[in-house]
Scaffold this motif. Structure first.
Motif, PDB file in Angstrom:
ATOM      1  N   LYS A  74     -33.698 -74.730 -22.231  1.00  0.00           N
ATOM      2  CA  LYS A  74     -33.287 -73.353 -22.525  1.00  0.00           C
ATOM      3  C   LYS A  74     -33.082 -73.117 -24.015  1.00  0.00           C
ATOM      4  CE  LYS A  74     -28.269 -73.470 -22.012  1.00  0.00           C
ATOM      5  NZ  LYS A  74     -27.131 -72.874 -21.360  1.00  0.00           N
ATOM      6  N   ASP A  75     -32.946 -74.195 -24.803  1.00  0.00           N
ATOM      7  CA  ASP A  75     -32.809 -74.072 -26.254  1.00  0.00           C
ATOM      8  C   ASP A  75     -34.164 -73.985 -26.967  1.00  0.00           C
ATOM      9  OD1 ASP A  75     -33.755 -76.648 -25.961  1.00  0.00           O
ATOM     10  OD2 ASP A  75     -32.029 -77.616 -26.895  1.00  0.00           O
ATOM     11  N   GLY A  76     -35.266 -74.042 -26.190  1.00  0.00           N
ATOM     12  CA  GLY A  76     -36.601 -73.937 -26.763  1.00  0.00           C
ATOM     13  C   GLY A  76     -37.185 -75.250 -27.237  1.00  0.00           C
ATOM     14  N   ARG A  77     -36.435 -76.334 -27.107  1.00  0.00           N
ATOM     15  CA  ARG A  77     -36.940 -77.654 -27.528  1.00  0.00           C
ATOM     16  C   ARG A  77     -37.518 -78.399 -26.338  1.00  0.00           C
ATOM     17  NH1 ARG A  77     -32.116 -80.313 -30.622  1.00  0.00           N
ATOM     18  NH2 ARG A  77     -30.869 -78.774 -29.531  1.00  0.00           N
ATOM     19  N   GLN A  78     -38.463 -79.291 -26.627  1.00  0.00           N
ATOM     20  CA  GLN A  78     -39.076 -80.077 -25.566  1.00  0.00           C
ATOM     21  C   GLN A  78     -38.042 -81.011 -24.953  1.00  0.00           C
ATOM     22  OE1 GLN A  78     -42.975 -81.473 -26.282  1.00  0.00           O
ATOM     23  NE2 GLN A  78     -42.977 -82.875 -24.551  1.00  0.00           N
ATOM     24  N   ALA A  79     -38.000 -81.012 -23.625  1.00  0.00           N
ATOM     25  CA  ALA A  79     -37.081 -81.881 -22.893  1.00  0.00           C
ATOM     26  C   ALA A  79     -37.797 -83.194 -22.585  1.00  0.00           C
ATOM     27  CB  ALA A  79     -36.635 -81.196 -21.599  1.00  0.00           C
ATOM     28  N   GLY A  80     -37.041 -84.240 -22.374  1.00  0.00           N
ATOM     29  CA  GLY A  80     -37.623 -85.561 -22.147  1.00  0.00           C
ATOM     30  C   GLY A  80     -37.744 -85.948 -20.684  1.00  0.00           C
ATOM     31  N   ASP A  81     -37.838 -84.992 -19.791  1.00  0.00           N
ATOM     32  CA  ASP A  81     -37.905 -85.329 -18.366  1.00  0.00           C
ATOM     33  C   ASP A  81     -39.352 -85.503 -17.907  1.00  0.00           C
ATOM     34  OD1 ASP A  81     -38.614 -82.643 -18.572  1.00  0.00           O
ATOM     35  OD2 ASP A  81     -37.841 -82.158 -16.594  1.00  0.00           O
ATOM     36  N   ASP A 124     -59.231 -81.227 -17.581  1.00  0.00           N
ATOM     37  CA  ASP A 124     -58.047 -81.760 -18.244  1.00  0.00           C
ATOM     38  C   ASP A 124     -57.204 -80.577 -18.704  1.00  0.00           C
ATOM     39  OD1 ASP A 124     -59.167 -84.235 -17.860  1.00  0.00           O
ATOM     40  OD2 ASP A 124     -59.514 -84.658 -19.980  1.00  0.00           O
ATOM     41  N   MET A 125     -55.883 -80.672 -18.537  1.00  0.00           N
ATOM     42  CA  MET A 125     -55.045 -79.526 -18.871  1.00  0.00           C
ATOM     43  C   MET A 125     -53.610 -79.943 -19.152  1.00  0.00           C
ATOM     44  SD  MET A 125     -54.873 -77.971 -14.979  1.00  0.00           S
ATOM     45  CE  MET A 125     -54.285 -76.401 -15.490  1.00  0.00           C
ATOM     46  N   THR A 126     -52.875 -79.028 -19.798  1.00  0.00           N
ATOM     47  CA  THR A 126     -51.436 -79.193 -20.023  1.00  0.00           C
ATOM     48  C   THR A 126     -50.725 -78.070 -19.278  1.00  0.00           C
ATOM     49  OG1 THR A 126     -51.779 -80.187 -22.200  1.00  0.00           O
ATOM     50  CG2 THR A 126     -49.608 -79.235 -21.762  1.00  0.00           C
ATOM     51  N   VAL A 127     -49.678 -78.423 -18.564  1.00  0.00           N
ATOM     52  CA  VAL A 127     -48.867 -77.456 -17.824  1.00  0.00           C
ATOM     53  C   VAL A 127     -47.465 -77.488 -18.416  1.00  0.00           C
ATOM     54  CG1 VAL A 127     -47.906 -76.852 -15.574  1.00  0.00           C
ATOM     55  CG2 VAL A 127     -50.230 -77.774 -15.736  1.00  0.00           C
ATOM     56  N   THR A 128     -46.935 -76.320 -18.736  1.00  0.00           N
ATOM     57  CA  THR A 128     -45.604 -76.226 -19.336  1.00  0.00           C
ATOM     58  C   THR A 128     -44.627 -75.592 -18.355  1.00  0.00           C
ATOM     59  OG1 THR A 128     -46.580 -76.017 -21.534  1.00  0.00           O
ATOM     60  CG2 THR A 128     -44.291 -75.297 -21.280  1.00  0.00           C
ATOM     61  N   LEU A 129     -43.492 -76.268 -18.158  1.00  0.00           N
ATOM     62  CA  LEU A 129     -42.390 -75.730 -17.368  1.00  0.00           C
ATOM     63  C   LEU A 129     -41.299 -75.363 -18.365  1.00  0.00           C
ATOM     64  CD1 LEU A 129     -43.282 -78.616 -15.453  1.00  0.00           C
ATOM     65  CD2 LEU A 129     -42.492 -76.798 -13.975  1.00  0.00           C
ATOM     66  N   ASP A 130     -40.899 -74.106 -18.391  1.00  0.00           N
ATOM     67  CA  ASP A 130     -40.019 -73.595 -19.435  1.00  0.00           C
ATOM     68  C   ASP A 130     -38.723 -73.046 -18.830  1.00  0.00           C
ATOM     69  OD1 ASP A 130     -38.851 -72.248 -21.625  1.00  0.00           O
ATOM     70  OD2 ASP A 130     -40.826 -71.739 -22.440  1.00  0.00           O
ATOM     71  N   ALA A 131     -37.604 -73.672 -19.162  1.00  0.00           N
ATOM     72  CA  ALA A 131     -36.299 -73.237 -18.633  1.00  0.00           C
ATOM     73  C   ALA A 131     -35.960 -71.822 -19.072  1.00  0.00           C
ATOM     74  CB  ALA A 131     -35.206 -74.200 -19.087  1.00  0.00           C
ATOM     75  N   ARG A 132     -36.550 -71.352 -20.166  1.00  0.00           N
ATOM     76  CA  ARG A 132     -36.263 -69.988 -20.632  1.00  0.00           C
ATOM     77  C   ARG A 132     -36.861 -68.938 -19.710  1.00  0.00           C
ATOM     78  NH1 ARG A 132     -38.672 -70.901 -26.459  1.00  0.00           N
ATOM     79  NH2 ARG A 132     -40.219 -71.750 -25.035  1.00  0.00           N
ATOM     80  N   ASP A 133     -37.752 -69.341 -18.810  1.00  0.00           N
ATOM     81  CA  ASP A 133     -38.349 -68.408 -17.844  1.00  0.00           C
ATOM     82  C   ASP A 133     -37.537 -68.289 -16.564  1.00  0.00           C
ATOM     83  OD1 ASP A 133     -40.482 -67.984 -19.586  1.00  0.00           O
ATOM     84  OD2 ASP A 133     -41.732 -69.514 -18.654  1.00  0.00           O
ATOM     85  N   THR A 134     -36.477 -69.074 -16.434  1.00  0.00           N
ATOM     86  CA  THR A 134     -35.681 -69.027 -15.208  1.00  0.00           C
ATOM     87  C   THR A 134     -34.835 -67.759 -15.171  1.00  0.00           C
ATOM     88  OG1 THR A 134     -33.880 -70.317 -16.199  1.00  0.00           O
ATOM     89  CG2 THR A 134     -35.591 -71.546 -15.022  1.00  0.00           C
ATOM     90  N   VAL A 135     -34.497 -67.331 -13.966  1.00  0.00           N
ATOM     91  CA  VAL A 135     -33.654 -66.144 -13.780  1.00  0.00           C
ATOM     92  C   VAL A 135     -32.481 -66.525 -12.881  1.00  0.00           C
ATOM     93  CG1 VAL A 135     -35.528 -64.485 -14.095  1.00  0.00           C
ATOM     94  CG2 VAL A 135     -35.037 -65.344 -11.817  1.00  0.00           C
ATOM     95  N   PRO A 136     -31.345 -65.884 -13.074  1.00  0.00           N
ATOM     96  CA  PRO A 136     -30.181 -66.213 -12.234  1.00  0.00           C
ATOM     97  C   PRO A 136     -30.410 -65.851 -10.767  1.00  0.00           C
ATOM     98  CG  PRO A 136     -29.547 -64.858 -14.122  1.00  0.00           C
ATOM     99  CD  PRO A 136     -31.035 -64.884 -14.074  1.00  0.00           C
ATOM    100  N   VAL A 137     -29.864 -66.672  -9.893  1.00  0.00           N
ATOM    101  CA  VAL A 137     -29.860 -66.393  -8.467  1.00  0.00           C
ATOM    102  C   VAL A 137     -28.404 -66.253  -8.067  1.00  0.00           C
ATOM    103  CG1 VAL A 137     -30.366 -67.300  -6.170  1.00  0.00           C
ATOM    104  CG2 VAL A 137     -31.974 -67.689  -8.054  1.00  0.00           C
ATOM    105  N   GLU A 138     -28.074 -65.128  -7.480  1.00  0.00           N
ATOM    106  CA  GLU A 138     -26.691 -64.887  -7.069  1.00  0.00           C
ATOM    107  C   GLU A 138     -26.603 -65.004  -5.561  1.00  0.00           C
ATOM    108  OE1 GLU A 138     -23.628 -61.181  -7.058  1.00  0.00           O
ATOM    109  OE2 GLU A 138     -24.763 -61.531  -8.905  1.00  0.00           O
ATOM    110  N   ILE A 139     -25.661 -65.803  -5.108  1.00  0.00           N
ATOM    111  CA  ILE A 139     -25.469 -65.991  -3.670  1.00  0.00           C
ATOM    112  C   ILE A 139     -24.210 -65.244  -3.272  1.00  0.00           C
ATOM    113  CG2 ILE A 139     -25.050 -67.685  -1.847  1.00  0.00           C
ATOM    114  CD1 ILE A 139     -26.558 -69.696  -3.680  1.00  0.00           C
TER     115      ILE A 139
END
Length: 129
Positions: free
Chosen positions: A25-32, A89-104
Motif C-alpha cells: 500500500k506504500d507503493g513499494r515492491q513487497a517481498g512476498d 512470457d509475462m509479468t503480473v502485478t498485484l497491487d495493494a493500492r487497488d484494494t477496497v474496503p469490505v464492510e461486514i
C-alpha cells in the motif's frame, strides 16, 4: 523369446515464464510470493528468488495478502486476479493500492474473535475450480 515394453508419452503444451510482482500500500515492491493456481491446483515457482514460475499455456488465478497496521489494530489486504491468460512470457502485478474496503454488517453488534479467513471460487468451462 518375445520381449514386450510399455511406452508412455506425456504431451505438454507450450510453456511460458510468468513473473509475479507485489506492490504494498506504500507503493513499494513487497517481498512476498503470490499464490498461483492452475487447473491441477497449486503451481510452484521455478525461481522463487525472482518470483518466476514456468507454466503451461492456460488460465491461472493469482492472489496474495498483506497485513498492515490500522488505526484500530490490523487490516488484511487481499488481491485476487481470477483469470490470468498465459499465452506468452509475462509479468503480473498485484497491487495493494487497488484494494477496497469490505464492510461486514451483522443484525446485532458483533465482535471478531478467532482467526480471520477467506475463500475464493472460480468457475472454468462449466466446472468449479
Amino acid at each position: 523369446m518375445l520381449a514386450q515394453t510399455t511406452v508412455s508419452v506425456l504431451i505438454q503444451g507450450p510453456t511460458h515464464r510468468i513473473a509475479l510482482k507485489s506492490i504494498g500500500k506504500d507503493g513499494r515492491q513487497a517481498g512476498d510470493l503470490p499464490t498461483i493456481w492452475g487447473a491441477d491446483g497449486f503451481v510452484g515457482y521455478t525461481d522463487p528468488a525472482a518470483a518466476v514460475a514456468e507454466v503451461e499455456e492456460g488460465i491461472y488465478q493469482v492472489n496474495t495478502s498483506w497485513i498492515d497496521a490500522a488505526g484500530d489494530g490490523q487490516e488484511l489486504r487481499h488481491t485476487v486476479i481470477p483469470e490470468v491468460k498465459v499465452t506468452r512470457d509475462m509479468t503480473v502485478t498485484l497491487d495493494a493500492r487497488d484494494t477496497v474496503p469490505v464492510e461486514i454488517r451483522t443484525p446485532r453488534p458483533a465482535e471478531q474473535r478467532g482467526i480471520l479467513s477467506y475463500q475464493t471460487y472460480r468457475e472454468r468451462s462449466g466446472a468449479g475450480g
